[in-house]
Design a protein around this motif. Structure first.
Motif, PDB file in Angstrom:
ATOM      1  N   ASP A  58       0.826  -1.215   0.000  1.00 16.04           N
ATOM      2  CA  ASP A  58       0.000   0.000   0.000  1.00 16.04           C
ATOM      3  C   ASP A  58       0.860   1.264   0.000  1.00 16.04           C
ATOM      4  OD1 ASP A  58      -2.281  -1.522  -0.006  1.00 16.04           O
ATOM      5  OD2 ASP A  58      -2.478  -1.522   2.184  1.00 16.04           O
ATOM      6  N   ASN A  59       1.966   1.207   0.707  1.00 13.49           N
ATOM      7  CA  ASN A  59       2.862   2.364   0.799  1.00 13.49           C
ATOM      8  C   ASN A  59       4.281   1.895   0.492  1.00 13.49           C
ATOM      9  OD1 ASN A  59       4.465   4.570   1.528  1.00 13.49           O
ATOM     10  ND2 ASN A  59       3.038   5.198   3.127  1.00 13.49           N
ATOM     11  N   THR A  61       7.058   3.403  -0.242  1.00 16.14           N
ATOM     12  CA  THR A  61       8.137   4.125   0.434  1.00 16.14           C
ATOM     13  C   THR A  61       8.274   3.659   1.878  1.00 16.14           C
ATOM     14  OG1 THR A  61       7.772   6.056  -0.970  1.00 16.14           O
ATOM     15  CG2 THR A  61       9.007   6.406   1.058  1.00 16.14           C
ATOM     16  N   ALA A  62       7.144   3.499   2.580  1.00 17.22           N
ATOM     17  CA  ALA A  62       7.187   3.019   3.960  1.00 17.22           C
ATOM     18  C   ALA A  62       7.782   1.612   4.022  1.00 17.22           C
ATOM     19  CB  ALA A  62       5.777   3.029   4.551  1.00 17.22           C
ATOM     20  N   TYR A  97       6.865   1.866  10.788  1.00 13.34           N
ATOM     21  CA  TYR A  97       7.143   2.495   9.507  1.00 13.34           C
ATOM     22  C   TYR A  97       8.009   3.724   9.744  1.00 13.34           C
ATOM     23  CZ  TYR A  97       3.280  -0.295   7.734  1.00 13.34           C
ATOM     24  OH  TYR A  97       2.459  -1.333   7.393  1.00 13.34           O
ATOM     25  N   VAL A  99       8.488   6.563   7.284  1.00 13.18           N
ATOM     26  CA  VAL A  99       8.285   7.207   5.995  1.00 13.18           C
ATOM     27  C   VAL A  99       9.083   8.494   5.908  1.00 13.18           C
ATOM     28  CG1 VAL A  99       6.563   8.132   4.411  1.00 13.18           C
ATOM     29  CG2 VAL A  99       5.975   6.226   5.900  1.00 13.18           C
TER      30      VAL A  99
END
Length: 423
Positions: A58-59, A61-62, A97, A99
């Protein structure tokens, strides 16, 4: 699925690898800069394989920062330094995470961007300046050794040795990852500005065979230069002048390529496509820069400004541009500046004078634009046989598909005996 994943990983490599290396180096210590780079590359390779089979998270970068964090923890445990580091960076190590690499890992300071902080840290006075810049471009900006070698007009082996020696010096002398104090920043600023200048240039005229313009590199160089103008210790006239230069040059990006990806030279560009808000921004930063000093960036920005405000190629103030290049060549007689001065002379003075100046330049014998410039002047003088020879030489020296197509057109014009006005 593989092709989209490759593109996403490549995009993230360009945009996040430098930041990830900066964060990991803060955690591991600058003496372990090589390890930080290896862990970042391992993370990106893992992303390529994992996302190809399981799909994108979903993310993304995270996901990258979480995996990089875990790899860093494993590395510290192997090195038996985890316990000592954990106390200092416990919050970051325990986050699920991460980010924002500019958050909990770095203390509050004048330069909050992690990548900029790392650039200043790498530009340590104990390291030779050209090695500082090569290290920054290779490790933090994601440029390859061939790209850096092209920027410096050096062979790839020389650049590789510079980066290696810089890393070894950092490790051997245990240079700590510390942002210089405010009064120490200006002493390292020139190296950082030069690195941003070369990063922007690689984006503006990329050495990638299939991609002449890489807007992401231009945007990153502009972003970092803007951040420098927002920090009191680095908000100096030369910083604003460099940002002005970037704005003027970037304003023309959309007009430099045709719909088929073909190169459109300055004299043929549709100037209505030049982005006027960026030109206005460039003028603002150039006006801000006109205080107490005149750097190489001031002079180059002034030249770019004269191009930006000219209503047409023919109405460009070539005499003023030539004068500025004369000043530049006196203070900074680099081969690239001498090349541009000679090209300006062909419009401000005469073709023969420009040709003589070009023939006197040393160090550009293996640079395609040098031979292209000579070919252009011979072509304008209707000496097509000489033009053909230099166009062929230029063609042999570039890997860019767009540049090769343009040179093929010029070669065809020589063979068919077109006049300059018909090209």
């Amino acid at each position: 699925m593989q092709e989209p994943v490759n593109k996403i990983v490549d995009h993230l490599f360009r945009h996040e690898s430098g930041k990830m290396i900066a964060v990991l180096s803060k955690l591991l210590g600058l003496q372990n800069l090589g390890a930080a780079q290896d862990l970042t590359q391992d993370t990106l390779v893992q992303a390529l394989y994992t996302w190809s089979y399981k799909g994108l998270p979903d993310n993304p970068t995270a996901w990258l920062y979480r995996v990089a964090r875990n790899k860093a923890i494993d590395y510290l445990r192997r090195e038996k330094t985890f316990r000592a580091v954990r106390a200092q960076h416990a919050v970051w190590l325990n986050e699920q995470y991460t980010v924002d690499p500019d958050g909990s890992l770095f203390e509050e300071g004048q330069i909050e961007d992690s990548l900029l902080r790392m650039m200043f840290a790498c530009c340590h006075p104990a390291i030779p300046v050209e090695s500082q810049i090569a290290l920054v471009l290779k490790t933090l900006c994601g440029l390859s050794v061939p790209e850096i070698a092209r920027a410096f007009l050096r062979d790839e082996e020389t650049i590789s040795k510079r980066v290696y020696r810089a890393r070894e010096k950092i490790k051997a002398e245990n240079i700590a990852l510390e942002l210089p104090l405010s009064h120490e920043l200006p002493a390292r600023l020139d190296a950082v500005l030069h690195a941003l200048y070369l990063l922007f240039n690689e984006g503006y005229n990329s050495s990638q065979p299939e991609q002449l313009i890489r807007e992401d590199l231009c945007e990153e160089a502009m972003r970092l230069a803007f951040l420098l103008t927002q920090t009191p210790a680095t908000n100096l006239p030369r910083t604003n002048a460099l940002l002005a230069l970037f704005c003027f040059q970037a304003s023309r990006l959309k007009a430099r390529l045709g719909e088929q990806g073909n190169i459109i030279l300055l004299k043929q560009q549709d100037r209505s496509k030049w982005y006027q808000p960026l030109i206005s921004k460039g003028y603002f930063f150039l006006d801000t820069a006109t205080q107490h000093e005149t750097s190489i960036y001031h002079l180059e920005a002034a030249i770019a400004y004269l191009h930006a405000v000219a209503p047409s190629f023919e109405d460009t103030d070539w005499k003023a541009i030539y004068y500025l290049y004369q000043v530049l060549a006196t203070e900074h007689p680099t081969p690239f500046i001498l090349l541009n001065k000679a090209i300006a002379a062909s419009y401000a003075l005469d073709k023969r004078t420009a040709l003589e100046a070009l023939n006197n330049i040393q160090g550009l014998e293996n640079y395609y634009l040098y031979h292209t410039a000579i070919g252009e002047i011979y072509f304008d003088l209707h000496e097509h046989e000489q033009a053909l020879k230099h166009y062929q030489k230029a063609l042999s020296l570039t890997r860019s598909v767009a540049e090769q197509q343009l040179l093929q057109q010029k070669l065809l014009a020589c063979v068919n005996g077109f006049t300059p006005s018909e090209l």
